[in-house]
Structures are given as structure tokens and as C-alpha cells.
Enzyme design. Structure first.
Site, PDB file in Angstrom:
ATOM      1  N   LYS A 194     -71.696  -1.802 -64.300  1.00  0.00           N
ATOM      2  CA  LYS A 194     -71.950  -1.177 -63.009  1.00  0.00           C
ATOM      3  C   LYS A 194     -70.626  -0.961 -62.292  1.00  0.00           C
ATOM      4  O   LYS A 194     -69.900  -1.912 -62.000  1.00  0.00           O
ATOM      5  CB  LYS A 194     -72.868  -2.080 -62.179  1.00  0.00           C
ATOM      6  CG  LYS A 194     -73.128  -1.553 -60.787  1.00  0.00           C
ATOM      7  CD  LYS A 194     -74.204  -2.347 -60.075  1.00  0.00           C
ATOM      8  CE  LYS A 194     -74.351  -1.872 -58.642  1.00  0.00           C
ATOM      9  NZ  LYS A 194     -75.407  -2.581 -57.910  1.00  0.00           N
ATOM     10  N   LYS A 247     -74.349   2.256 -65.144  1.00  0.00           N
ATOM     11  CA  LYS A 247     -74.655   2.861 -63.850  1.00  0.00           C
ATOM     12  C   LYS A 247     -73.371   3.214 -63.118  1.00  0.00           C
ATOM     13  O   LYS A 247     -72.475   2.363 -63.093  1.00  0.00           O
ATOM     14  CB  LYS A 247     -75.466   1.836 -63.051  1.00  0.00           C
ATOM     15  CG  LYS A 247     -75.806   2.216 -61.656  1.00  0.00           C
ATOM     16  CD  LYS A 247     -76.532   1.080 -60.986  1.00  0.00           C
ATOM     17  CE  LYS A 247     -76.707   1.426 -59.527  1.00  0.00           C
ATOM     18  NZ  LYS A 247     -76.699   0.320 -58.663  1.00  0.00           N
ATOM     19  N   TYR A 312     -84.687   9.049 -59.807  1.00  0.00           N
ATOM     20  CA  TYR A 312     -85.558   9.412 -58.684  1.00  0.00           C
ATOM     21  C   TYR A 312     -86.337  10.685 -59.009  1.00  0.00           C
ATOM     22  O   TYR A 312     -87.233  11.072 -58.275  1.00  0.00           O
ATOM     23  CB  TYR A 312     -84.708   9.590 -57.413  1.00  0.00           C
ATOM     24  CG  TYR A 312     -83.969   8.321 -57.038  1.00  0.00           C
ATOM     25  CD1 TYR A 312     -84.618   7.304 -56.327  1.00  0.00           C
ATOM     26  CD2 TYR A 312     -82.648   8.102 -57.426  1.00  0.00           C
ATOM     27  CE1 TYR A 312     -83.965   6.125 -56.012  1.00  0.00           C
ATOM     28  CE2 TYR A 312     -81.983   6.926 -57.122  1.00  0.00           C
ATOM     29  CZ  TYR A 312     -82.648   5.942 -56.413  1.00  0.00           C
ATOM     30  OH  TYR A 312     -82.004   4.769 -56.111  1.00  0.00           O
TER      31      TYR A 312
HETATM   32  C1  PBG Z   1     -77.965  -3.316 -55.241  1.00  0.00           C
HETATM   33  C2  PBG Z   1     -78.067  -1.967 -55.836  1.00  0.00           C
HETATM   34  C3  PBG Z   1     -77.432  -0.776 -55.470  1.00  0.00           C
HETATM   35  C4  PBG Z   1     -77.968   0.223 -56.269  1.00  0.00           C
HETATM   36  C5  PBG Z   1     -78.887  -0.376 -57.114  1.00  0.00           C
HETATM   37  N1  PBG Z   1     -78.926  -1.735 -56.849  1.00  0.00           N
HETATM   38  C6  PBG Z   1     -76.437  -0.527 -54.406  1.00  0.00           C
HETATM   39  C7  PBG Z   1     -75.065  -1.030 -54.542  1.00  0.00           C
HETATM   40  O1  PBG Z   1     -74.684  -1.668 -55.519  1.00  0.00           O
HETATM   41  O2  PBG Z   1     -74.335  -0.811 -53.575  1.00  0.00           O
HETATM   42  C8  PBG Z   1     -77.627   1.682 -56.192  1.00  0.00           C
HETATM   43  C9  PBG Z   1     -78.732   2.609 -56.586  1.00  0.00           C
HETATM   44  C10 PBG Z   1     -78.523   4.027 -56.185  1.00  0.00           C
HETATM   45  O3  PBG Z   1     -77.480   4.428 -55.634  1.00  0.00           O
HETATM   46  O4  PBG Z   1     -79.457   4.799 -56.431  1.00  0.00           O
HETATM   47  N2  PBG Z   1     -76.759  -3.948 -55.423  1.00  0.00           N
END
Ligand code: PBG
Length: 327
Positions: A194, A247, A312
Site C-alpha cells: 500500500k 493499492k 467503486y
Molecule cells: C484506511 C484506508 C484508506 C483507504 C482504504 N483503507 C485510506 C488511507 O489509507 O488513507 C483508501 C481507499 C480509497 O481511496 O478508495 N487506512
């Protein structure tokens, strides 16, 4: 011309093009991210994400019904609590928003598959993904809270948990906690790779989870790095993850490709809020063809090596699959 190789031969008709396709998309691999919120009778559109809503628990079933009808069978739940504090207590409270939503959703739609996002940022007053010591997000102290959160989700009915915090060692900590409490068979989908990404902007507005100070670069990954992505993926495989997620998706197809080649677990890719928002904005202005872009983004993610796609646009994709516009 004296040519033996003519790649165009296989592009001659739609039937033939479909026959020789290398990538096929299936509804069963789609996961739809869904926001649940404290309160009643709420179905409010998220300003930066046209067409996406926050639902209170009583309104959630209407959306679950739409998903079920569209043939989308898995959801990823995100909670938006009314009350936040320093240690994100609502994340692991038995009566927290996700826990209540799960109980209700499972009662009404037991055949859907429920995955929960496990993180602290929607629940902490400072918006960071863990507990603080000064300005530092404390890794090991956070592991305990993440484990409690995951366990409470599973006790409330979650079929799978998905830690998204990027603390070191959290997959192992969660695995141990689930095992000790009799949930040996509950899988973990790790947000293993991530990146610290500006593509999460609209989500943070949706969930009210932007950090109050600083950024997430001390725990999420630097997007200049590819090998480090592989390191994170391999570590989580060792820690017992069942599915590895990369991600965001769109700008990270190289990483998806690398990870899917190197590991022998299913790979999920999350097309995040910023990807969604860009498509919506471009389509609204008439600059792009929304449906075609949705299909192309999805197919390129699977082509790169993803087995599972969080998006989405899951309902739209399900419809396009039914209509034979993609597949
Ligand atoms: C929680 C989380 C996030 C997303 C998924 N889980 C936000 C972040 O890490 O700031 C992002 C999902 C998206 O942008 O659609 N930590």
C-alpha cells in the site's frame, strides 16, 4: 507482400477477438467498498465521489439488495463513527458501527460475503492509522488494537478481515489473535503493498479520516519503490496472509505484475477513490467515455495479474459483463 505472420488475422471479427482473448473478467472476483455511518435514515452522497454514498445501518440493506441483484457478491465495509478518540475505541467496540452493520447485514443478506477494512484512521481523533506517542505512530502498541478490532469484526460476523494500516507485523498479530479465539478458518486479505498516495484524497473526505497533522509516509510506502513492494508482499505471505493486495491499482500495474509473478497467493488490486473520482469528473465534463474507461481500467488491472478487483464501479462492471461489453 510476402508475409507469413499477420497478427491482424485474429482481429477480424468480434467473435474471433473474443475467442482469443487473454484476459477474462468475472463478476465473482469483484469486491465493492461500502461506507457505513452512525445515525439513522442516512443515505448521503459523498461530494468528491459522485454516485457513492454513506449509509446508516438501517439503510444499508437497500444497497446490499442492489448489489445482490447486480450479481456482486462481496463487499468491503468501512466504518464512519460519530465518536472519535485518541485510541480509536470505536474501532474495536462490540457496538461499533462496523460491528452493528455486520450483524444487520448478515441477518438480512447472509449469502453476501463480508470483508472488513481493519484500520484506526477513521476512528482516531488525530486521523492516523495507529496510536501515537508524541507525533510518532507507535507500531507495536497499535498491533494490539488492530488485533482487537479484527477479532471484534469476526465475532460480529465478518467473513474475512483486511488490515490496511501498514504497521509492521500486523498480519501475524491478527492471525494469532484469530487462531487463539477459535477463528482459524477466517482468511486475512492484507493490504500488503500500500503506497502513500494522493489517490486516496476523496476517500479521506468520505471517511473524514485525513491526518490532523503530518502525512502517512512513515508507514505507507514510497511510490518510487518497486522492490520494496515485493518485500512487503513476501513478508505478509510469511506472516500468514491469505490474499495479498496492491493499492492503488491504476498507477501501480507494474507492481501488480511483479507481485503476481513472485507469489503463489491470490492477488487483489484496489482501484481507489481518486481513480473513481477522476473517471467521474472526466465523464461529467464530456472528456471521456465513462463506460469504456471503466472497462479498460478493469481489464488492464486483471491483465497485469490481479485475480481480485476492488472497485467503486463493481455494479457497473457487473452490468457490463451481463451485457457482454466486457468479459
Ligand atoms: C484506511 C484506508 C484508506 C483507504 C482504504 N483503507 C485510506 C488511507 O489509507 O488513507 C483508501 C481507499 C480509497 O481511496 O478508495 N487506512
Amino acid at each position: 507482400m510476402d508475409m507469413i505472420q499477420r497478427p491482424r488475422r485474429l482481429r477480424k471479427s468480434e467473435t474471433l477477438r473474443k475467442m482469443v482473448r487473454e484476459t477474462r473478467v468475472d463478476k465473482s472476483s469483484l469486491i465493492y467498498p461500502l461506507f457505513v455511518k452512525d445515525g439513522e435514515n442516512i443515505e448521503e452522497e459523498i461530494p468528491s465521489m459522485d454516485g457513492q454514498f454513506r449509509y446508516s445501518v438501517d439503510r444499508l440493506p437497500y444497497e446490499l439488495e442492489r448489489l445482490s441483484k447486480a450479481g456482486v457478491s462481496s463487499v468491503m465495509l468501512f466504518g464512519i463513527p460519530d465518536h472519535k478518540d485518541e485510541v480509536g475505541s470505536e474501532a474495536y467496540s462490540e457496538d461499533g458501527i462496523v460491528q452493528r452493520a455486520l450483524r444487520e447485514a448478515k441477518r438480512q443478506f447472509p449469502d453476501l460475503y463480508y470483508i472488513t477494512d481493519v484500520c484506526m484512521c477513521e476512528y482516531t481523533s488525530h486521523g492516523h492509522c495507529g496510536v501515537l506517542c508524541g507525533d510518532n505512530v507507535e507500531n507495536d502498541a497499535t498491533l494490539e488494537l488492530l488485533s482487537k478490532t479484527a477479532l471484534s469484526h469476526v465475532q460480529a460476523g465478518a467473513d474475512m478481515v483486511a488490515p490496511s494500516d501498514m504497521m509492521d507485523g500486523r498480519v501475524l498479530a491478527i492471525r494469532r489473535t484469530l487462531d487463539e479465539n477459535g477463528f482459524k478458518d477466517t482468511p486475512i486479505m492484507s493490504y500488503a503493498v500500500k503506497y502513500a498516495s494522493a489517490f486516496y484524497g476523496p476517500f479521506r473526505e468520505a471517511a473524514g479520516s485525513a491526518p490532523a497533522f503530518g502525512d502517512r509516509k512513515g508507514y505507507q510506502m514510497d511510490y518510487h519503490n518497486r522492490k520494496e513492494g515485493l518485500k512487503e508482499a513476501l513478508l505478509d505471505v510469511e506472516e500468514g496472509a491469505d490474499i495479498i493486495m496492491v493499492k492503488p491499482a491504476l498507477s501501480y500495474l507494474d507492481v501488480i505484475s511483479e507481485v503476481s509473478k513472485e507469489i503463489n497467493l491470490p492477488v487483489a488490486a484496489y482501484s481507489v477513490s481518486g481513480e473513481y473520482a477522476m473517471v467521474k469528473a472526466g465523464a461529467k465534463l464530456g472528456y471521456i467515455d465513462e463506460a469504456k474507461i471503466i472497462c479498460e481500467m478493469a481489464v488492464s488491472t486483471y491483465r497485469a495479474g490481479a485475480d481480485i478487483y476492488l472497485t467503486y464501479f463493481a455494479k457497473e462492471l457487473a452490468q457490463f459483463i451481463d451485457e457482454g461489453r466486457i468479459g
